[in-house]
Write an enzyme that holds these catalytic residues in place. Structure first.
Site, PDB file in Angstrom:
ATOM      1  N   GLY A  46      32.057  38.274  47.903  1.00  0.00           N
ATOM      2  CA  GLY A  46      31.997  38.536  46.467  1.00  0.00           C
ATOM      3  C   GLY A  46      32.016  37.220  45.711  1.00  0.00           C
ATOM      4  CD  GLN A  51      34.714  33.148  42.739  1.00  0.00           C
ATOM      5  OE1 GLN A  51      34.229  34.264  42.819  1.00  0.00           O
ATOM      6  NE2 GLN A  51      35.308  32.556  43.767  1.00  0.00           N
ATOM      7  CB  CYS A  88      39.663  33.061  46.354  1.00  0.00           C
ATOM      8  SG  CYS A  88      38.668  32.824  44.874  1.00  0.00           S
ATOM      9  CG  LEU A  89      33.771  32.069  48.310  1.00  0.00           C
ATOM     10  CD1 LEU A  89      32.372  32.401  47.808  1.00  0.00           C
ATOM     11  CD2 LEU A  89      33.713  31.536  49.741  1.00  0.00           C
ATOM     12  CG  HIS A 130      39.328  38.667  44.975  1.00  0.00           C
ATOM     13  ND1 HIS A 130      40.215  38.006  45.815  1.00  0.00           N
ATOM     14  CD2 HIS A 130      38.512  37.698  44.471  1.00  0.00           C
ATOM     15  CE1 HIS A 130      39.937  36.698  45.799  1.00  0.00           C
ATOM     16  NE2 HIS A 130      38.902  36.486  45.000  1.00  0.00           N
ATOM     17  CD  GLU A 131      34.788  38.751  43.749  1.00  0.00           C
ATOM     18  OE1 GLU A 131      34.625  37.894  42.851  1.00  0.00           O
ATOM     19  OE2 GLU A 131      35.099  38.448  44.908  1.00  0.00           O
ATOM     20  CG  HIS A 134      37.358  35.691  40.365  1.00  0.00           C
ATOM     21  ND1 HIS A 134      37.974  34.464  40.334  1.00  0.00           N
ATOM     22  CD2 HIS A 134      37.170  35.960  41.686  1.00  0.00           C
ATOM     23  CE1 HIS A 134      38.163  34.015  41.572  1.00  0.00           C
ATOM     24  NE2 HIS A 134      37.684  34.917  42.417  1.00  0.00           N
TER      25      HIS A 134
HETATM   26 NI    NI Z   1      37.758  34.844  44.483  1.00  0.00          NI
END
Ligand code: NI
Length: 163
Positions: A46, A51, A88-89, A130-131, A134
């Protein structure tokens, strides 16, 4: 289509509440294509607009069989509970166990601006939460007790210095 640079903790945009998506045009479709390229390149499941440095309520995902684009996402309903590893990236994929709802109903707009609802369980439900977080300027580490949060940040910074 292009791979964008992924913003990392503690960049400001990751802590900001995103602005609503208002234009459902070709530029939005191109942006989402870039977000998919960036997500797959980083081997993520995701990716949300903050991000890649954009203060926008938008995410793409391809997680556990659920592939969708969500503009202006909202969590319409949740049920049950699950506890599992999450990463998380934007925090170097350092994992931590986070408690989340087991079942989640997501409400969002697609590329045409049409509202839809999608229900998922388990890993995909975790991804919805999670997304959407963000888009609200929230990271998964914000769900952790301070000590565990500090540990994740410390490990992330350490690994970043090795690169
Ligand atoms: Ni993330």
């Amino acid at each position: 289509m292009a791979i964008r640079k992924i913003t990392e903790y503690p960049e400001t945009v990751l802590g900001q509440v995103g602005k609503p998506v208002t234009e459902f045009d070709d530029a939005l479709a191109e942006l989402c294509a870039d977000m998919y390229d960036t997500m797959y390149d980083a081997e993520g499941v995701g990716l949300a607009a903050p991000q890649i440095g954009l203060n926008l309520r938008l995410f793409v995902m391809d997680c556990d069989g659920v592939k969708l684009i969500a503009a202006n996402p909202e969590i319409a309903d949740t049920e049950g509970e699950q506890s599992g590893s999450e990463a998380c990236l934007s925090v170097g994929k350092v994992p931590a166990v986070v408690a989340r709802a087991m079942k989640v109903k997501l409400k969002a707009q697609d590329l045409k601006g049409d509202w839809f609802e999608h229900e998922a369980e388990g890993y995909a439900a975790r991804c919805f939460l999670h997304e959407t977080d963000h888009c609200d300027g929230k990271l998964f580490i914000d769900h952790l007790p301070k000590m565990r949060r500090d540990m994740v940040v410390k490990r992330f910074k350490k690994e970043k210095n090795w690169k």
